[in-house]
Design a protein around this motif. Structure first.
Motif, PDB file in Angstrom:
ATOM      1  N   UNK A  22      43.873  46.836  56.370  1.00 32.68           N
ATOM      2  CA  UNK A  22      42.855  45.929  55.505  1.00 32.68           C
ATOM      3  C   UNK A  22      43.417  45.704  54.269  1.00 32.68           C
ATOM      4  N   UNK A  23      44.398  46.138  53.820  1.00 34.19           N
ATOM      5  CA  UNK A  23      44.762  45.852  52.473  1.00 34.19           C
ATOM      6  C   UNK A  23      45.989  44.787  52.703  1.00 34.19           C
ATOM      7  N   UNK A  24      46.828  44.932  53.735  1.00 32.63           N
ATOM      8  CA  UNK A  24      47.861  44.231  53.871  1.00 32.63           C
ATOM      9  C   UNK A  24      47.887  42.975  54.821  1.00 32.63           C
ATOM     10  N   UNK A  25      46.920  43.018  55.550  1.00 29.20           N
ATOM     11  CA  UNK A  25      47.083  41.635  56.415  1.00 29.20           C
ATOM     12  C   UNK A  25      45.964  40.678  55.805  1.00 29.20           C
ATOM     13  N   UNK A  26      46.123  39.319  56.467  1.00 27.81           N
ATOM     14  CA  UNK A  26      45.445  38.184  56.041  1.00 27.81           C
ATOM     15  C   UNK A  26      44.368  37.939  57.377  1.00 27.81           C
ATOM     16  N   UNK A  27      43.277  38.610  57.249  1.00 27.97           N
ATOM     17  CA  UNK A  27      42.324  38.626  58.308  1.00 27.97           C
ATOM     18  C   UNK A  27      41.182  37.596  58.023  1.00 27.97           C
ATOM     19  N   UNK A  28      40.402  37.336  59.134  1.00 32.58           N
ATOM     20  CA  UNK A  28      39.382  36.037  59.027  1.00 32.58           C
ATOM     21  C   UNK A  28      38.581  36.239  57.681  1.00 32.58           C
ATOM     22  N   UNK A  29      38.389  37.404  57.403  1.00 34.21           N
ATOM     23  CA  UNK A  29      37.353  37.771  56.058  1.00 34.21           C
ATOM     24  C   UNK A  29      38.008  37.431  54.663  1.00 34.21           C
ATOM     25  N   UNK A  30      39.455  37.099  55.060  1.00 34.89           N
ATOM     26  CA  UNK A  30      40.175  36.694  53.714  1.00 34.89           C
ATOM     27  C   UNK A  30      40.733  35.350  53.683  1.00 34.89           C
ATOM     28  N   UNK A  31      39.783  34.611  54.557  1.00 39.56           N
ATOM     29  CA  UNK A  31      40.386  32.918  54.746  1.00 39.56           C
ATOM     30  C   UNK A  31      39.686  32.219  53.578  1.00 39.56           C
ATOM     31  N   UNK A  32      39.977  32.698  52.487  1.00 37.94           N
ATOM     32  CA  UNK A  32      39.654  31.995  51.430  1.00 37.94           C
ATOM     33  C   UNK A  32      40.639  32.155  50.347  1.00 37.94           C
ATOM     34  N   UNK A  33      40.785  30.789  49.356  1.00 33.12           N
ATOM     35  CA  UNK A  33      41.570  30.790  48.412  1.00 33.12           C
ATOM     36  C   UNK A  33      40.842  30.970  46.905  1.00 33.12           C
ATOM     37  N   UNK A  34      41.604  31.970  46.337  1.00 30.09           N
ATOM     38  CA  UNK A  34      40.987  32.216  45.205  1.00 30.09           C
ATOM     39  C   UNK A  34      41.242  31.440  43.967  1.00 30.09           C
ATOM     40  N   UNK A  35      40.436  30.949  43.177  1.00 35.75           N
ATOM     41  CA  UNK A  35      40.478  29.597  42.232  1.00 35.75           C
ATOM     42  C   UNK A  35      40.685  30.361  41.071  1.00 35.75           C
ATOM     43  N   UNK A  36      39.689  31.168  40.644  1.00 36.33           N
ATOM     44  CA  UNK A  36      39.303  31.623  39.262  1.00 36.33           C
ATOM     45  C   UNK A  36      38.785  33.036  39.220  1.00 36.33           C
ATOM     46  N   UNK A  37      39.466  34.067  38.584  1.00 39.84           N
ATOM     47  CA  UNK A  37      38.590  35.266  38.079  1.00 39.84           C
ATOM     48  C   UNK A  37      38.007  35.139  36.683  1.00 39.84           C
ATOM     49  N   UNK A  38      36.677  35.543  36.485  1.00 46.87           N
ATOM     50  CA  UNK A  38      36.282  35.748  35.319  1.00 46.87           C
ATOM     51  C   UNK A  38      35.600  37.363  35.203  1.00 46.87           C
ATOM     52  N   UNK A  39      36.606  38.079  34.488  1.00 45.90           N
ATOM     53  CA  UNK A  39      36.369  39.482  34.646  1.00 45.90           C
ATOM     54  C   UNK A  39      35.954  39.865  33.276  1.00 45.90           C
ATOM     55  N   UNK A  40      34.812  40.525  33.050  1.00 49.91           N
ATOM     56  CA  UNK A  40      34.171  41.004  32.309  1.00 49.91           C
ATOM     57  C   UNK A  40      33.753  42.474  32.250  1.00 49.91           C
ATOM     58  N   UNK A  41      34.573  43.237  31.606  1.00 51.54           N
ATOM     59  CA  UNK A  41      34.441  44.809  31.583  1.00 51.54           C
ATOM     60  C   UNK A  41      34.252  45.496  30.101  1.00 51.54           C
ATOM     61  N   UNK A  42      33.517  46.483  30.385  1.00 57.66           N
ATOM     62  CA  UNK A  42      33.478  47.430  29.286  1.00 57.66           C
ATOM     63  C   UNK A  42      34.007  48.903  29.519  1.00 57.66           C
ATOM     64  N   UNK A  43      34.838  49.269  28.291  1.00 60.91           N
ATOM     65  CA  UNK A  43      35.875  50.490  28.691  1.00 60.91           C
ATOM     66  C   UNK A  43      35.150  51.301  27.715  1.00 60.91           C
ATOM     67  N   UNK A  44      34.594  52.541  28.315  1.00 60.44           N
ATOM     68  CA  UNK A  44      34.007  53.734  27.164  1.00 60.44           C
ATOM     69  C   UNK A  44      35.116  54.778  27.456  1.00 60.44           C
ATOM     70  N   UNK A  45      36.100  54.960  26.287  1.00 59.65           N
ATOM     71  CA  UNK A  45      36.888  55.861  26.275  1.00 59.65           C
ATOM     72  C   UNK A  45      36.610  57.125  26.687  1.00 59.65           C
ATOM     73  N   UNK A  46      35.755  57.642  25.826  1.00 62.83           N
ATOM     74  CA  UNK A  46      35.266  59.134  25.785  1.00 62.83           C
ATOM     75  C   UNK A  46      35.049  59.715  27.358  1.00 62.83           C
ATOM     76  N   UNK A  47      34.408  58.762  28.030  1.00 64.03           N
ATOM     77  CA  UNK A  47      34.077  58.987  29.364  1.00 64.03           C
ATOM     78  C   UNK A  47      34.916  58.495  30.488  1.00 64.03           C
ATOM     79  N   UNK A  48      36.052  57.705  29.952  1.00 65.96           N
ATOM     80  CA  UNK A  48      37.053  57.283  30.925  1.00 65.96           C
ATOM     81  C   UNK A  48      36.189  56.498  32.243  1.00 65.96           C
ATOM     82  N   UNK A  49      35.461  55.495  31.571  1.00 62.09           N
ATOM     83  CA  UNK A  49      34.203  54.879  32.438  1.00 62.09           C
ATOM     84  C   UNK A  49      34.575  53.517  32.167  1.00 62.09           C
ATOM     85  N   UNK A  50      34.280  52.660  33.365  1.00 64.82           N
ATOM     86  CA  UNK A  50      34.546  51.299  33.011  1.00 64.82           C
ATOM     87  C   UNK A  50      33.293  50.470  33.834  1.00 64.82           C
ATOM     88  N   UNK A  51      32.789  49.566  33.397  1.00 61.66           N
ATOM     89  CA  UNK A  51      31.612  48.784  34.035  1.00 61.66           C
ATOM     90  C   UNK A  51      31.716  47.349  33.790  1.00 61.66           C
TER      91      UNK A  51
END
Length: 547
Positions: free
Chosen positions: A35-64
């Protein structure tokens, strides 16, 4: 004395991890690997852009947060695979303003797109998620987050996931064949901390909850595993090389050390610009960021943790003095900007394209500053780290990166090919053409083989085949028979054929051995009188007993 020194050196190396990525060396593969290493039908798309927005809470070792994934469908796409480690929670997936149903298998999420995205259409999903990401026990040799404290007790947080996978901490199409053309990275951290990510800084926003969002933008294609957070009580200083911005983020008590140590960057850039072409990501600048782990080639935000020492944490990996004249992490990890970040292997089975060339870049740097003989000595010295027990190239389609010999054997293969060329002007021209022609491209081993093969009349295909797809070195055999000296190759590749330089009675000449015995034209008393130029050619030499 030499024997004793070599034994001590080998023992030291045995205690030191030499690779900067997770190497599984698996021979049995699971559905999760496919699933990770192959290019299956469900992966037949070309990524154009990531918009990654994440909060990191150090004391809880938690991200969202979320990742907005813009993509172009390469075929009709009713179901879309996005990767996210199973320990992370999928909060919701929004497509065209509606929540989509999804299923999870291993570390893959399959999204039912309703309606399906038609072939060649451009669309996007918003993937909301949260959780406690895996914490690395020994980064960067295992993947994960690091939630550390600096010497002043401040939180010091980073992530390194090469080999393990970017989907350890954010949803993505986690395959090297596809890179977003650009990325927005917004990381919210407590107000008294700073986050440094890839690309250019685009300002910060004070939020209402005691957090500040640090915004970065990458204007070039970027590998998934290169997208990072570096959170700490950093101070920033700047420098410049030609038209390239050099930005450095270090802990305040290391500022003066860093200003001195990072002067080496300009020596390196001068060398690499000459030999490999201009820095591939000038639009995004070049950064070194101090990290609580040794180092990693994070594009335009290279992780630095060599503790401001020369060599590899003060050690000499090659057993030669030249290894202590330069900072290993600065040179090696920055070399990846050309080999790995700009030129990327389509499948991680071909990771020698990253690591072999980058390890060779260490020798290139040495040659620029201290001459060819020192570089050759270095390359010969690092052979002590080669096992020759498994082939370099891994298994395709199952997330298998191949043997750790991709580093040092890969570099010595390149030096051997340079020696076959027997024309340094041509070698440097072709090497630079290779980096510039394949700039920002995703390629295969075959692409690399063809590029270096077409430059000369001699067929390099058997050479690549033996060194990359078989474990053993080619063995140059000599024997004495009826007063004559005979020689030939013993190799796994049928019809193996490679020239080699030797010295006989002080005169250097080139032999053209094949798999059939040939008679040495020069008259010598024994095979021992033929000295193979083993500095230039990484081979095994064997004198057979007289028949």
């Amino acid at each position: 004395m030499r024997f004793f020194t070599s034994i001590i050196f080998v023992l030291i190396l045995a205690a030191v991890p030499l690779q900067g990525q997770v190497l599984t060396n698996k021979s049995q593969f699971t559905e999760a690997d496919t699933l990770r290493g192959s290019l299956r039908a469900e992966r037949e798309y070309d990524v154009l852009k990531y918009n990654l927005q994440v909060k990191v809470v150090p004391e809880e070792k938690f991200i969202s947060g979320y990742n907005g994934i813009s993509f172009k469908a390469e075929e009709d796409l009713p179901v879309m695979q996005v990767d996210l480690f199973r320990n992370m929670r999928v909060d919701s997936i929004i497509f065209r303003g509606k929540r989509m149903d999804f299923k999870r298998r291993h570390n893959a999420v399959f999204i039912d797109l309703v309606p399906q995205v038609e072939k060649n259409a451009i669309d996007s999903v918003l993937f909301y998620y949260s959780g406690n990401p895996i914490v690395a026990k020994n980064a960067p040799w295992d993947g994960g987050f690091l939630f550390e404290k600096d010497q002043q007790g401040n939180p010091w947080i980073a992530v390194a996931v090469q080999g393990t996978g970017a989907s350890l901490w954010y949803p993505s199409k986690d395959h090297q064949s596809d890179e977003p053309e650009e990325a927005l990275i917004g990381i919210a951290v407590p107000n008294d901390l700073m986050n440094v990510s890839n690309g250019r800084f685009h300002g910060k926003e004070i939020l209402d909850d005691g957090y500040t969002r640090w915004n970065w933008k990458v204007n070039n294609p970027i590998n998934n595993y290169n997208i990072v957070v570096n959170i700490g009580n950093y101070v920033h200083f700047k420098d410049r090389f030609r038209h390239l911005d050099l930005d450095y983020y270090v802990l305040p008590y290391n500022l003066e050390k860093a200003k001195k140590q990072f002067e080496e960057v300009k020596f390196m850039m001068n060398c690499f610009y000459e030999k490999f072409g201009a820095y591939p990501f000038e639009e995004d600048g070049f950064k070194l960021v101090e990290t609580p782990y040794l180092g990693m080639e994070h594009q335009s935000a290279v992780a630095y943790g060599n503790q401001y020492q020369m060599g590899y944490l003060g050690r000499n990996l090659s057993g030669t003095g030249v290894g202590l004249k330069w900072d290993f992490i600065i040179i090696h990890e920055s070399g990846h900007e050309w080999f790995g970040n700009s030129i990327t292997a389509k499948d991680i089975a071909d990771m020698w394209i990253h690591e072999g060339f980058t390890t060779y870049s260490e020798a290139v740097y040495i040659e620029c500053r201290w001459g060819k003989q020192e570089a050759v000595n270095y390359l010969k010295g690092i052979r002590n780290n080669i096992a020759n027990s498994t082939k370099i190239i891994g298994t395709y389609g199952v997330n298998s990166e191949g043997s750790g010999d991709m580093y040092y054997k890969g570099a010595n293969l390149l030096n051997t090919i340079r020696s076959i060329y027997n024309d340094d002007d041509l070698w440097w021209k072709i090497l630079k053409d290779y980096t510039e022609t394949n700039r920002h491209k995703i390629i295969t081993t075959q692409t690399t083989e063809d590029f270096f093969n077409t430059a000369i009349k001699y067929d390099l295909q058997p050479v690549f085949e033996q060194y990359l797809r078989h474990a053993a070195l080619p063995e140059l055999q000599f024997k004495q028979e009826k007063g004559s000296i005979l020689y030939k190759w013993k190799a796994d590749v049928e019809g193996f054929d490679m020239p080699v330089d030797v010295t006989i009675e002080g005169k250097e000449l080139r032999l053209y051995p094949t798999e059939k015995w040939q008679k040495l034209e020069q008259q010598v008393n024994s095979p021992e009188a033929v000295q193979v130029q083993e500095d230039e050619f990484y081979i095994k030499r064997q004198n057979l007993k007289q028949a």
